[in-house]
Every structure is written in C-alpha cells, then in structure tokens.
Design an enzyme around this catalytic site. Sequence first.
Site, mmCIF file in Angstrom:
data_model
loop_
_atom_site.group_PDB
_atom_site.id
_atom_site.type_symbol
_atom_site.label_atom_id
_atom_site.label_comp_id
_atom_site.label_asym_id
_atom_site.label_seq_id
_atom_site.Cartn_x
_atom_site.Cartn_y
_atom_site.Cartn_z
ATOM 1 N N ASP A 1 0.869 -1.204 0.068
ATOM 2 C CA ASP A 1 -0.319 -0.138 0.153
ATOM 3 C C ASP A 1 0.891 1.297 -0.027
ATOM 4 O O ASP A 1 1.707 1.291 0.731
ATOM 5 C CB ASP A 1 -0.898 0.025 1.204
ATOM 6 C CG ASP A 1 -1.976 -1.128 1.275
ATOM 7 O OD1 ASP A 1 -1.887 -1.717 0.310
ATOM 8 O OD2 ASP A 1 -2.544 -1.302 2.129
ATOM 9 N N ASP B 1 4.448 -1.141 -8.735
ATOM 10 C CA ASP B 1 4.396 -0.216 -10.011
ATOM 11 C C ASP B 1 4.200 1.040 -9.601
ATOM 12 O O ASP B 1 4.037 1.986 -10.460
ATOM 13 C CB ASP B 1 3.085 -0.695 -10.797
ATOM 14 C CG ASP B 1 1.677 -0.172 -10.422
ATOM 15 O OD1 ASP B 1 1.964 -0.068 -8.877
ATOM 16 O OD2 ASP B 1 0.803 0.034 -11.111
ATOM 17 N N GLU C 1 0.786 -7.711 -10.073
ATOM 18 C CA GLU C 1 1.772 -7.366 -10.943
ATOM 19 C C GLU C 1 1.054 -7.813 -12.195
ATOM 20 O O GLU C 1 1.369 -7.185 -13.325
ATOM 21 C CB GLU C 1 2.836 -8.352 -10.830
ATOM 22 C CG GLU C 1 4.101 -8.395 -11.690
ATOM 23 C CD GLU C 1 5.289 -9.353 -11.271
ATOM 24 O OE1 GLU C 1 5.286 -9.709 -10.023
ATOM 25 O OE2 GLU C 1 6.142 -9.176 -12.014
#
Length: 212
Positions: A117, A153, A195
């Site tokens: 997070d 990401d 992912e």
Amino acid sequence: MRLRNISGSREVIAQSPFVIHEPYQYKGNWKEVFGNDHPVRIEIGMGKGRFLMDLAKKNPKINYVGIEKYSSVLLRGIQKMASDPMPNLYFIRMEAEEITDVFGRGEIDRIYLNFSDPWPKDRHAKRRLPSREFLARYHEILKKDGVIEFKTDNHDLFQFALEELEPAGWHLEQMTEDLHHNAQMMEGNVMTEYEERFSAMGNPIYKYVIAR
Ligand code: SAH
C-alpha cells in the site's frame, strides 16, 4: 486490497488448518510449525496469496509464511489452499507492525514485499512497508545475509523506498525500473496478482533486492 467484508470470513479463518492462529507462541520456533529446519521466507501483505502458492509449489524445500491483515482477503487464500494443500506454506492474519513479536532474531531467510500500500500522505510514511521503521523490524528478524525483495508499479513509493535504504543501513544488490524488460532480473520471476493486473495495463514494474 480491500474486498467487501465477507460475512463469516473470521469464523472460516479461525477454523482453518492453513492458518497459524497463535503465531506469537512460535517466535524463535518456526521449525516446529513446519517440522523441519528448511529456510523460512515470508511475504508481508500477501493479498490472496497466489505468489506464495506458486513459490511453495516450485520449492518444496523452502518454507513460506504469508501475512495479511484483512480477513476477507486472507479468506481467498484459504479457499485456494483447500483445493491444493501444501505442507510448506502457512498464513497469518496480522498487522505487519507486530512482526518482531512473531519471528525471532535472524529466523527469516528472505522477505518479499509485493505491491505494498502506498500511503501517499507524508504523515503516513511510517506505515509504508519499505520505510526505515519497517526496515529496522526486518533487520531484527532477517538472518545476516538475508535479502528483501520489493516489487511495485508505484513510482513514488519506489523512490521513497530507495531513499530509505541508506539511513536504515541497507544497500542495493539489484534494481530495475522495468522488471519485465530486464532479462536477468526476470529469470525465475513469479508474478503476483497485482503484477499481472498492472503490467497488463502497460505499467512498468519496479524492483529492488536489498541487503545489509
Ligand atoms: N502482494 C499481493 C497483494 C498486494 S495489495 C500482490 O502483489 O498481488 C497489498 C496487500 O497488503 C493488501 O492485501 C493489504 O491488506 C496488505 N497489507 C497492507 N498493509 C499491511 C500490513 N501493515 N500488515 C499486513 N498486511 C498488510
């Protein structure tokens, strides 16, 4: 990851043989849980747990523990394990903040953080799993030459994670800002649920491996 609160998930978890219910009593004694002295690797914030299930299947001589704070998410992992149980994988429902109460000094061989997070507000920086506060906790439980592998990401979270290393006494072993186009670091890569989702959207995946 927050799923709708699934009614009864706490009850299912309480009865699941795949979950360690009183993890604090095993601090320093995780060998007993697995019945062997194979290395123990953990993922903090495992979500539905597919990454660890794939690893556990590939590496039967390595033990894995998945940590997840939300019952409704952990429930998904339990349901998947039920259809394909593995002796080298257990789950714990807990907050990562308590990790040093559950694992002893140097007891862990490797730590995985996947798509943690971001906690974008400055005042929440301490809650980010690659923060220096967490690195201090990982320092306690990770064996001397153990490593942390982190994938995300989220550009800002990755930058933050890089800045936290040195003050906390860690150094980079490997790093990429585009994992899926880095042949060397992609070797043996096991995709997580996040992912798969984010790379399919075209987002580059950042990864580091750090040690002390
Ligand atoms: N690792 C998975 C899920 C990523 S989402 C994947 O890559 O697919 C991040 C997960 O971490 C969520 O399920 C969230 O509930 C869990 N999490 C976040 N902070 C946590 C904490 N402090 N302790 C335990 N779990 C946490």
